[in-house]
Design a protein around this motif. Structure first.
Motif, PDB file in Angstrom:
ATOM      1  N   SER A  97       0.815  -1.204   0.000  1.00 11.92           N
ATOM      2  CA  SER A  97       0.000   0.000   0.000  1.00 11.92           C
ATOM      3  C   SER A  97       0.853   1.261   0.000  1.00 11.92           C
ATOM      4  O   SER A  97       0.436   2.300  -0.510  1.00 11.92           O
ATOM      5  CB  SER A  97      -0.952   0.010   1.204  1.00 11.92           C
ATOM      6  OG  SER A  97      -0.222  -0.005   2.413  1.00 11.92           O
ATOM      7  N   ASP A  98       2.092   1.170   0.571  1.00 15.28           N
ATOM      8  CA  ASP A  98       2.948   2.352   0.564  1.00 15.28           C
ATOM      9  C   ASP A  98       3.370   2.716  -0.857  1.00 15.28           C
ATOM     10  O   ASP A  98       3.477   3.898  -1.198  1.00 15.28           O
ATOM     11  CB  ASP A  98       4.170   2.153   1.460  1.00 15.28           C
ATOM     12  CG  ASP A  98       4.893   0.841   1.170  1.00 15.28           C
ATOM     13  OD1 ASP A  98       4.545   0.187   0.171  1.00 15.28           O
ATOM     14  OD2 ASP A  98       5.790   0.486   1.952  1.00 15.28           O
ATOM     15  N   ASN A 570      -6.128  12.815 -11.340  1.00 13.18           N
ATOM     16  CA  ASN A 570      -5.917  14.238 -11.104  1.00 13.18           C
ATOM     17  C   ASN A 570      -7.218  15.001 -10.924  1.00 13.18           C
ATOM     18  O   ASN A 570      -7.265  16.005 -10.210  1.00 13.18           O
ATOM     19  CB  ASN A 570      -5.123  14.854 -12.263  1.00 13.18           C
ATOM     20  CG  ASN A 570      -3.633  14.808 -12.035  1.00 13.18           C
ATOM     21  OD1 ASN A 570      -3.072  15.653 -11.344  1.00 13.18           O
ATOM     22  ND2 ASN A 570      -2.983  13.801 -12.589  1.00 13.18           N
ATOM     23  N   LEU A 571      -8.287  14.535 -11.577  1.00 12.91           N
ATOM     24  CA  LEU A 571      -9.538  15.295 -11.593  1.00 12.91           C
ATOM     25  C   LEU A 571     -10.585  14.788 -10.615  1.00 12.91           C
ATOM     26  O   LEU A 571     -11.517  15.521 -10.279  1.00 12.91           O
ATOM     27  CB  LEU A 571     -10.130  15.272 -13.012  1.00 12.91           C
ATOM     28  CG  LEU A 571      -9.296  15.967 -14.091  1.00 12.91           C
ATOM     29  CD1 LEU A 571      -9.882  15.709 -15.473  1.00 12.91           C
ATOM     30  CD2 LEU A 571      -9.221  17.465 -13.837  1.00 12.91           C
ATOM     31  N   THR A 572     -10.452  13.559 -10.157  1.00  9.40           N
ATOM     32  CA  THR A 572     -11.520  12.977  -9.342  1.00  9.40           C
ATOM     33  C   THR A 572     -11.519  13.534  -7.921  1.00  9.40           C
ATOM     34  O   THR A 572     -10.486  13.948  -7.392  1.00  9.40           O
ATOM     35  CB  THR A 572     -11.387  11.444  -9.280  1.00  9.40           C
ATOM     36  OG1 THR A 572     -12.500  10.905  -8.589  1.00  9.40           O
ATOM     37  CG2 THR A 572     -10.101  11.031  -8.563  1.00  9.40           C
ATOM     38  N   GLU A 573     -12.709  13.545  -7.317  1.00  6.19           N
ATOM     39  CA  GLU A 573     -12.839  13.867  -5.903  1.00  6.19           C
ATOM     40  C   GLU A 573     -12.875  12.591  -5.060  1.00  6.19           C
ATOM     41  O   GLU A 573     -12.849  12.661  -3.834  1.00  6.19           O
ATOM     42  CB  GLU A 573     -14.119  14.679  -5.665  1.00  6.19           C
ATOM     43  CG  GLU A 573     -14.065  16.070  -6.264  1.00  6.19           C
ATOM     44  CD  GLU A 573     -15.340  16.853  -6.000  1.00  6.19           C
ATOM     45  OE1 GLU A 573     -16.088  16.483  -5.077  1.00  6.19           O
ATOM     46  OE2 GLU A 573     -15.588  17.820  -6.721  1.00  6.19           O
ATOM     47  N   TYR A 574     -12.945  11.453  -5.711  1.00  6.09           N
ATOM     48  CA  TYR A 574     -12.901  10.186  -4.986  1.00  6.09           C
ATOM     49  C   TYR A 574     -11.469   9.895  -4.536  1.00  6.09           C
ATOM     50  O   TYR A 574     -10.513  10.194  -5.268  1.00  6.09           O
ATOM     51  CB  TYR A 574     -13.383   9.035  -5.866  1.00  6.09           C
ATOM     52  CG  TYR A 574     -14.847   9.070  -6.215  1.00  6.09           C
ATOM     53  CD1 TYR A 574     -15.810   8.637  -5.310  1.00  6.09           C
ATOM     54  CD2 TYR A 574     -15.278   9.521  -7.460  1.00  6.09           C
ATOM     55  CE1 TYR A 574     -17.161   8.648  -5.647  1.00  6.09           C
ATOM     56  CE2 TYR A 574     -16.625   9.545  -7.800  1.00  6.09           C
ATOM     57  CZ  TYR A 574     -17.561   9.107  -6.881  1.00  6.09           C
ATOM     58  OH  TYR A 574     -18.888   9.131  -7.209  1.00  6.09           O
ATOM     59  N   GLN A 575     -11.325   9.299  -3.382  1.00 10.42           N
ATOM     60  CA  GLN A 575     -10.011   8.876  -2.900  1.00 10.42           C
ATOM     61  C   GLN A 575      -9.864   7.379  -3.153  1.00 10.42           C
ATOM     62  O   GLN A 575     -10.627   6.583  -2.611  1.00 10.42           O
ATOM     63  CB  GLN A 575      -9.866   9.169  -1.406  1.00 10.42           C
ATOM     64  CG  GLN A 575      -8.531   8.764  -0.813  1.00 10.42           C
ATOM     65  CD  GLN A 575      -7.357   9.540  -1.387  1.00 10.42           C
ATOM     66  OE1 GLN A 575      -7.511  10.666  -1.835  1.00 10.42           O
ATOM     67  NE2 GLN A 575      -6.178   8.934  -1.383  1.00 10.42           N
ATOM     68  N   PRO A 576      -8.898   6.975  -3.986  1.00  7.91           N
ATOM     69  CA  PRO A 576      -8.738   5.537  -4.261  1.00  7.91           C
ATOM     70  C   PRO A 576      -8.461   4.754  -2.974  1.00  7.91           C
ATOM     71  O   PRO A 576      -7.662   5.187  -2.138  1.00  7.91           O
ATOM     72  CB  PRO A 576      -7.519   5.493  -5.199  1.00  7.91           C
ATOM     73  CG  PRO A 576      -7.401   6.870  -5.751  1.00  7.91           C
ATOM     74  CD  PRO A 576      -7.914   7.793  -4.705  1.00  7.91           C
ATOM     75  N   ASP A 577      -9.115   3.624  -2.825  1.00  7.44           N
ATOM     76  CA  ASP A 577      -8.881   2.754  -1.670  1.00  7.44           C
ATOM     77  C   ASP A 577      -7.778   1.774  -2.044  1.00  7.44           C
ATOM     78  O   ASP A 577      -8.019   0.603  -2.323  1.00  7.44           O
ATOM     79  CB  ASP A 577     -10.168   2.022  -1.296  1.00  7.44           C
ATOM     80  CG  ASP A 577     -10.029   1.207  -0.014  1.00  7.44           C
ATOM     81  OD1 ASP A 577      -8.933   1.249   0.587  1.00  7.44           O
ATOM     82  OD2 ASP A 577     -10.991   0.519   0.365  1.00  7.44           O
TER      83      ASP A 577
END
Length: 591
Positions: A97-98, A570-577
Motif C-alpha cells: 500500500s505504501d 488528477n480530476l476525481t474527488e474520490y479517494q482511491p482505496d
C-alpha cells in the motif's frame, strides 16, 4: 525402444542441466537462473543453445566442471533465498500500500512514472539522517528499500487505482436518479485528438462532477467518430443512458450538426428528447471578443508594443531597469494569450499602469507610435481597460465553485442589465462605472479645462457588446422556466415548465407532489439548503489544462491507458482505496 527412451528423456527435466546450463524446472518449464527466461520444450539442445548464445561470458568465466557447478549452485541458492524472503515478507503484512500511496502522489503532482526511483532514493537519503537516533532505523531503511516504485510499477498502480475510481463512478451514476454530460474535444501535444467526457450526478447527498474518460480519437473527428467512441465506452462501462438528461458541448459543428452532429446522433440513438447546451462560459468568451474594428485596432497596437518590449531579451531587461529606476510597482509587462480568458484584461491593466514608462522607453528606442499620446485613442484605450475589467469579473463569477446552470444563466443576464447601465453612464458622461476612463478624463480637464469629450462612440461600442450578448445563449433563454423549476420548484407554476426532458416524470403524480411541497415549510427550507450546497461544489472543468500538464513535450509518448489513468486521478474527488487493491493482489518486492 531406443527412440521411446530418447523421447522421454527430452520431455523430462534432468538435474544435471542445472549444473551444465544453469536451468531449473519451475511450473512445467525450464527457467534460466541467469536471465529468468523460460523454455517450454524440455530439450537439452534448447537449453544448450540458450546458454551458449545468451551467456557466453558466464560460460567463459566458469568453465565446465567444478567451477561452473559451484557458480550455478550459488545462483540457485540466491533464487531460493529470494523466494523464501518473499513468502516471509508477504506473511509479515501489507507493504504494497505504501507504493500505491507513492504512485498516487507522483501522478497527482504531474510527475513522470520514472520519478518513482528518484523519490525512493530521496526517501532513503533523508531517512538515513532523519532516523539516525532511532533503534529501528535499519528496519525503516529496509521498508523503504523493499517498496516497489519502478516506472512500470507506478504506471500499473495508477491504472489500478483509476479503474477502481471508475467502478465507483459508474456505480454512483447507476444509483443516481439522473446524470448529465459535458463533452469537449481537443488535440494534445502529439497531435492526437482527445475526447473528454465529464459527468455530473448526485451521489447520496453530494453532487459530483467527475471525469469519466478521455477517449483517444485516432482518425477524423466528425460527429460520427465522436459518437462511436462514446457509445462504445458507454456500452463497455454499462452506463445507464436512460438516465441521461442533458449534454453540454463546445458548440462545434461536429457536436451540434443538425443531422450528423454528436447530439443529433445521440438523440436518434436514445429515441427521446435530450437537453443540449453550448457551454455558457464559451459563449460568454465569444460574446466578449472585440468585434468593433476601432477597439480591435487599439488592442492590436497594445500587443505590438508589448511584443516589441517583452519578446526581445535586451529590450525586456532595459525596460525592467527603467521601471525600477522610476519606482514603478510593477516589474514588467505581460504577454497576451488568446486562449486565456482573463489574459486581455490583465494585459491592458498592466499596460495602463506602465503607460508613462512605455512612452519614455519608445522615445529612447526611436519608435514612433503617435496614437499613444492622442486623446481620442486614449479614450478608447481606457474604456477598453475598464470594460475588460467588468468582463473579467463576470468570467471569474462564472468560473466559481459549483455554479448551477441557473446561476450561470442569471450571471449572464445580470451582466446584460449592467451593459445597459454602462451605456447610460457613458452617454451622460458620469463615468461612475469606468474608473480608469474617468481618471484620464479628469486629468485632461485639469490640463485643458475647455476641452470637450465626446463619449457617444464609446457608448456605441458598449451597445455593440450588448447586442453580441443578446444574440447568444438562445437555449438558455428557451429553458429558463425549466431551470427555475428544477432548482426552485416551490416558486414555479408546473404548467410553465416542459418536463418531457426529464425521463420517468409523470405530470399527474408530480402536480400533487408539488402542491404538497409548496405548503411545506420543511421542504421549502430543504430546497434553499440544497441550492446553497450547490454553490459550494468544486468543479473539474479544467480537464484540458491538466491534459497539457500531463502529456507535455517531455511526456508525449504516454499510452492511452496511462493518460486516462493520470487524468482521472488528477480530476476525481474520490479517494482511491489502494489498501483494498493491495490486499487483493499478489505482493511484490522491489526489483
Amino acid at each position: 525402444m531406443v527412440k521411446r527412451k530418447s523421447f522421454e528423456e527430452y520431455r523430462t527435466f534432468q538435474d544435471e542441466w542445472t549444473e551444465e546450463f544453469a536451468f531449473v524446472e519451475r511450473a512445467g518449464s525450464a527457467v534460466c537462473l541467469i536471465c529468468n527466461d523460460k523454455i517450454a520444450s524440455m530439450k537439452r539442445s534448447n537449453m544448450k543453445r540458450h546458454f551458449d548464445t545468451r551467456h557466453a561470458t558466464f560460460a567463459s568465466k566458469y568453465p565446465a566442471g567444478d567451477s561452473r557447478k559451484k557458480a550455478c549452485q550459488e545462483l540457485l541458492s540466491r533464487v531460493q533465498a529470494s523466494q523464501q524472503q518473499l513468502r516471509v515478507w508477504t506473511r509479515q503484512g501489507d507493504y504494497n500500500s505504501d507504493s500505491f500511496a507513492g504512485s498516487l502522489a507522483i501522478v497527482r503532482n504531474g510527475k513522470p512514472f520514472t520519478d518513482g526511483e528518484y523519490a525512493k532514493t530521496f526517501m532513503l537519503d533523508v531517512a538515513n539522517e532523519l532516523f539516525d537516533d532511532l533503534p529501528n532505523k535499519d528496519k525503516i531503511i529496509k521498508r523503504i528499500q523493499d517498496m516497489p516504485l519502478l516506472a512500470r510499477t507506478v504506471r500499473d498502480r495508477a491504472v489500478m487505482m483509476a479503474n477502481q475510481v471508475e467502478e465507483t463512478q459508474v456505480k454512483d451514476i447507476h444509483a443516481a436518479p439522473f446524470f448529465s454530460l459535458a463533452l469537449d474535444e481537443s488535440t494534445d501535444i502529439s497531435h492526437l485528438s482527445q475526447f473528454s467526457v465529464i459527468a455530473r450526478y448526485a451521489a447520496g447527498d453530494t453532487l459530483r462532477e467527475e471525469s469519466l474518460a478521455v477517449l483517444p480519437i485516432k482518425g477524423t473527428t466528425r460527429g460520427e467518430n465522436l459518437f462511436k467512441a462514446f457509445i462504445e465506452f458507454a456500452q463497455e462501462k454499462n452506463l445507464p443512458m436512460d438516465k441521461l438528461i442533458s449534454v453540454c458541448t463546445d458548440g462545434a459543428l461536429c457536436m451540434v450538426g443538425k443531422n450528423k452532429g454528436f447530439v443529433a446522433l445521440l438523440r436518434e440513438n436514445e429515441n427521446r428528447p435530450i437537453l443540449s447546451f453550448h457551454c455558457i462560459r464559451h459563449q460568454e468568451a465569444l460574446s466578449a471578443q472585440l468585434r468593433d474594428g476601432q477597439l480591435g485596432e487599439v488592442m492590436s497596437l497594445v500587443i505590438r508594443v508589448i511584443n516589441f518590449i517583452v519578446a526581445r531579451a535586451l529590450n525586456d531587461r532595459q525596460f525592467k531597469t527603467l521601471l525600477d529606476e522610476v519606482g514603478n510597482n510593477y516589474h514588467g509587462l505581460l504577454l497576451h494569450s488568446n486562449v486565456r480568458w482573463l489574459s486581455r484584461g490583465k494585459v491592458l491593466s498592466r499596460f495602463a499602469a506602465c503607460l508613462n514608462e512605455i512612452w519614455t522607453f519608445l522615445e529612447i528606442k526611436g519608435i514612433k507610435h503617435p496614437e499613444l499620446t492622442e486623446t481620442e485613442w486614449l479614450l478608447k484605450f481606457y474604456h477598453l481597460v475598464d470594460m475588460t475589467e467588468h468582463l473579467n469579473q463576470l468570467n471569474v463569477k462564472m468560473q466559481g465553485i459549483g455554479n448551477t446552470v441557473l446561476s450561470l444563466q442569471q450571471a449572464v443576464f445580470a451582466f446584460e442589465n449592467k451593459l445597459e447601465l454602462f451605456i447610460m453612464d457613458l452617454e451622460t458622461s458620469r463615468l461612475l462605472h469606468f474608473e480608469k476612463l474617468r481618471q484620464f478624463k479628469d486629468a485632461c480637464t485639469v490640463s485643458e479645462p475647455t476641452q470637450n469629450f465626446d463619449l457617444h462612440p464609446l457608448a456605441g461600442f458598449t451597445s455593440s457588446l450588448l447586442q453580441s450578448f443578446k444574440a447568444r445563449f438562445g437555449e438558455f433563454r428557451e429553458h429558463t422556466r425549466l431551470f427555475k423549476f428544477i432548482t426552485h420548484p416551490n416558486e414555479c407554476s408546473l404548467n410553465t415548465a416542459d418536463l418531457s426532458y426529464i425521463p420517468g416524470v409523470f405530470v399527474r403524480d408530480f402536480e400533487t407532489e408539488v402542491a404538497d411541497l409548496k405548503a411545506s415549510d420543511m421542504w421549502v427550507n430543504k430546497f434553499k439548503s440544497l441550492n446553497e450546497d450547490l454553490e459550494r461544489i468544486a468543479t473539474t472543468e479544467s480537464s484540458f489544462s491538466h491534459l497539457k500538464n500531463i502529456k507535455s513535450n517531455l511526456r508525449s509518448r504516454l499510452t492511452d491507458e496511462s493518460l486516462n489513468a493520470c487524468m482521472k486521478l488528477n480530476l476525481t474527488e474520490y479517494q482511491p482505496d489502494y489498501k483494498a487493491i493491495s490486499k487483493s493482489m499478489q505482493h511484490q518486492k522491489s526489483h
